[in-house]
Write an enzyme that holds these catalytic residues in place. Structure first.
Site, PDB file in Angstrom:
ATOM      1  N   LYS A  52      66.064  32.381  68.075  1.00  0.00           N
ATOM      2  CA  LYS A  52      64.883  32.999  68.149  1.00  0.00           C
ATOM      3  C   LYS A  52      63.699  31.875  68.685  1.00  0.00           C
ATOM      4  CE  LYS A  52      66.175  36.232  64.416  1.00  0.00           C
ATOM      5  NZ  LYS A  52      66.023  36.601  62.976  1.00  0.00           N
ATOM      6  N   GLN A  96      64.098  34.129  57.323  1.00  0.00           N
ATOM      7  CA  GLN A  96      65.465  34.714  57.582  1.00  0.00           C
ATOM      8  C   GLN A  96      66.111  34.835  56.380  1.00  0.00           C
ATOM      9  OE1 GLN A  96      66.533  35.037  60.836  1.00  0.00           O
ATOM     10  NE2 GLN A  96      68.555  35.802  60.113  1.00  0.00           N
ATOM     11  N   ASP A 119      59.383  41.444  61.261  1.00  0.00           N
ATOM     12  CA  ASP A 119      60.517  41.945  61.086  1.00  0.00           C
ATOM     13  C   ASP A 119      60.512  43.241  60.742  1.00  0.00           C
ATOM     14  OD1 ASP A 119      63.049  40.274  61.356  1.00  0.00           O
ATOM     15  OD2 ASP A 119      62.295  38.907  59.572  1.00  0.00           O
TER      16      ASP A 119
END
Ligand code: GUN
Length: 290
Positions: A52, A96, A119
């Site tokens: 990312k 994450q 997200d």
């Protein structure tokens, strides 16, 4: 059989973003800034976060990586999130997953400012997605929708089967595929560990999204001729012949399923790169909305 090449499609998405970012820079506008929090030393999570950060570099975004110890307290993690929420330089925040057992993932997700929740896991964004309103859509299902759109696959009226009901992939995927949009407009069956005769559901599907995390689960007997198959699985299995000691296996028995398909994603190089491209798109959106 034709390949749904996620690497290629992701490059196209990222190139478009790179040009848009360059245009913003020329016009003195804010450059998108993604902040990622990685807790602990999970090898797969570290690899995903590194990918990312690398995608941010490729597209001209700014990135900040915050690494916290495996035994960090939930309180300390929430403090990090609060300070990123308040930092006007930061457009997108991601933590994450999975997190260590002593931390509540839901409380962490709830703490992220919904306007920075790239997200798309915050209940505000999930609720808006269900309503078909403007929101951040979770990156993996959004990436799959972008992949279908890239290859101009007409999904209207298809019987779609999604295997797996996780909040990250299966459940949002089922909502997007059933939406009155393109891609979308499918008749969706959401299958899971308690589904009776899962093979029969799969066998009647025009489109299958396998997102259960069981290597090589989907066999050729479960797939009808001409189906489109999307493989979300990416499990590390030990392989001493590999330099890094493992290889990646999808949820689909690719070798035997692929010859029956009209379209199929490879693993790796299918859904994975699209997840990252979709995250970049969400971060750009978070920045340009301001
Ligand atoms: N873990 C697995 N997939 C994801 C994702 O899309 N976002 C985050 N934050 N964690 C993940």
């Amino acid at each position: 059989m034709k390949l749904l090449d996620g690497k290629l499609a992701a490059e196209a998405v990222k190139e478009e973003l790179r040009l848009q970012v360059a245009d913003r820079a020329v016009n003195g506008k804010k450059i998108p800034h993604l902040a990622a929090i990685l807790v602990g030393n999970n090898g797969a999570s570290a690899t995903y976060v590194a990918a990312k950060v690398k995608a941010c570099e490729q597209t001209g975004f700014i990135s900040t990586l915050i690494r916290l110890e495996e035994n960090v307290s939930q309180h300390r993690l929430l403090e990090s999130i609060h300070s990123l929420n308040q930092d006007p330089a930061v457009d997108g925040i991601l933590v994450q997953l999975p997190l260590p057992k002593h931390i509540s993932e839901q409380e962490v997700i709830d703490a992220i400012d919904p306007q920075k929740d790239v997200d798309g896991f915050h209940p505000v964004n999930v609720g808006k997605m269900v309503q078909g309103a403007d929101c951040f859509v979770p990156a993996t299902p959004l990436g799959i929708m972008l992949l279908l759109a890239h290859y101009k696959i007409d999904t209207a009226g298809l019987n779609a089967v999604v295997i797996g009901r996780s909040n990250i992939v299966g459940r949002p995927m089922s909502i997007l595929l059933s939406a009155n949009s393109l891609p979308g407009n499918c008749t969706v069956t959401l299958c899971h560990s308690r589904t009776k005769d899962l093979a029969a559901h799969c066998k009647q599907a025009d489109l299958i999204v396998a997102a259960l995390g069981q290597p090589l689960f989907l066999k050729k007997e479960m797939v009808k001729d001409g189906a489109t198959v999307i493989d979300v699985g990416i499990t590390r299995v030990e392989d001493t012949t590999k330099k890094n000691g493992f290889r990646l296996l999808g949820d689909v028995d690719y070798e035997n399923v692929a010859p029956k398909c009209s379209w199929i994603t490879p693993v790796p190089g299918g859904v994975g790169p699209m997840t990252i491209a979709a995250l970049m798109k969400n971060t750009f959106l978070a920045c340009s909305r301001k």
